[in-house]
Design a protein around this motif. Structure first.
Motif, PDB file in Angstrom:
ATOM      1  N   ALA A  49      42.770  56.945  30.997  1.00  0.00           N
ATOM      2  CA  ALA A  49      41.722  56.683  31.991  1.00  0.00           C
ATOM      3  C   ALA A  49      40.403  56.547  31.247  1.00  0.00           C
ATOM      4  O   ALA A  49      39.979  57.473  30.544  1.00  0.00           O
ATOM      5  CB  ALA A  49      41.647  57.800  33.019  1.00  0.00           C
ATOM      6  N   GLU A  50      39.760  55.375  31.379  1.00  0.00           N
ATOM      7  CA  GLU A  50      38.517  55.091  30.662  1.00  0.00           C
ATOM      8  C   GLU A  50      37.372  54.892  31.646  1.00  0.00           C
ATOM      9  O   GLU A  50      37.490  54.142  32.619  1.00  0.00           O
ATOM     10  CB  GLU A  50      38.685  53.825  29.825  1.00  0.00           C
ATOM     11  N   LEU A  51      36.270  55.597  31.405  1.00  0.00           N
ATOM     12  CA  LEU A  51      35.115  55.529  32.284  1.00  0.00           C
ATOM     13  C   LEU A  51      34.488  54.138  32.250  1.00  0.00           C
ATOM     14  O   LEU A  51      34.131  53.641  31.188  1.00  0.00           O
ATOM     15  CB  LEU A  51      34.088  56.579  31.875  1.00  0.00           C
ATOM     16  N   GLU A  52      34.366  53.516  33.428  1.00  0.00           N
ATOM     17  CA  GLU A  52      33.790  52.162  33.527  1.00  0.00           C
ATOM     18  C   GLU A  52      32.392  52.161  34.096  1.00  0.00           C
ATOM     19  O   GLU A  52      31.566  51.343  33.731  1.00  0.00           O
ATOM     20  CB  GLU A  52      34.686  51.272  34.386  1.00  0.00           C
ATOM     21  N   SER A  53      32.105  53.086  35.007  1.00  0.00           N
ATOM     22  CA  SER A  53      30.760  53.158  35.593  1.00  0.00           C
ATOM     23  C   SER A  53      30.426  54.581  35.977  1.00  0.00           C
ATOM     24  O   SER A  53      31.329  55.388  36.302  1.00  0.00           O
ATOM     25  CB  SER A  53      30.653  52.243  36.819  1.00  0.00           C
TER      26      SER A  53
END
Length: 246
Positions: A238-242
């Protein structure tokens, strides 16, 4: 017969002391959006959100949400839409209430756990049944634990211990701060602490079997920038996008 029991309960309430966990104050009205992948396949998205503080029995409480949804094109193979909500004490991070609604492949499962931190008890409501039991002092739920990590004054080599409850079971949670590392994601570059949370006991019941690492930014925001789980079904990221605060 009831008099000594009543006196014991009253004495327990009077002697209960709310602890204070963490150095950093958690943001209110924050929304974090993540891209989730499974074995490099775009699985869907997840959102972490905190809303305004609530008053629960004279205590200030955060209202936090986790929403997870798979991409529509995967619905024929795996369809998941889940919402988790946690109400937890502002200072101690102890849980007051945890709700989950999971829709998976056409089936819906709802669960509600009501915690009484002072009495150290819980009430589980699921599938029309009500079950009750005891918990440890200042018990948290699986969502509260993520926010607790964010509040900590982290430094390399630190080890923290929390108590997490799910369903009818409590689990000791160990949090190890492994190292500091710069990470580059879509949102930018961040200096992070690399954290390894591990649950003792049968963590498979929580769907958390495998080794997990979390990259948390080394600043006052304590953003959880990146999650990595090596599970039996493969690699989940899970990668932070905003990240926004309104």
């Amino acid at each position: 017969m009831l008099f000594p029991i009543f006196c014991f309960a009253q004495n327990k309430k009077e002697t209960f002391i709310w602890t204070k966990l963490g150095k950093y104050k958690l943001p209110i009205n924050e929304k974090l959006t993540y891209a989730v992948s499974w074995n490099s396949v775009n699985l869907g998205n997840a959102e972490l959100e905190t809303k305004s503080l609530k008053n629960i029995s004279g205590r200030k409480a955060y209202d936090a949400f986790l929403r997870v949804a798979t991409n529509p094109f995967l619905s024929s193979l795996f369809d998941l839409n889940a919402v988790f909500e946690s109400l937890f004490d502002e200072e101690s991070k102890a849980s007051f209430e945890f709700k989950s609604k999971i829709k998976q492949n056409g089936q819906t499962r709802e669960e509600l756990i009501i915690f009484n931190p002072i009495e150290q008890t819980y009430e589980l409501r699921i599938s029309g049944e009500v079950k009750r039991g005891t918990t440890a002092s200042h018990t948290q739920d699986i969502l509260t634990a993520v926010y607790s990590i964010r509040s900590l004054a982290l430094k390399q080599g630190d080890i923290y211990y929390l108590k997490v409850h799910s369903g009818e079971t409590s689990y000791p949670l160990t949090i190890k701060v492994l190292r500091k590392e710069k990470i580059k994601i879509k949102l930018g570059e961040f200096n992070c602490f690399v954290i390894e949370p591990s649950l003792e006991g049968n963590s498979k019941e929580l769907g958390l079997s495998g080794k997990m690492l979390i990259w948390v930014s080394d600043d006052k925001r304590r953003l959880p920038c990146y999650f990595k789980l090596n599970s039996q079904i493969g690699l989940i990221i899970a990668e932070l996008e905003s990240a926004s605060v309104s």
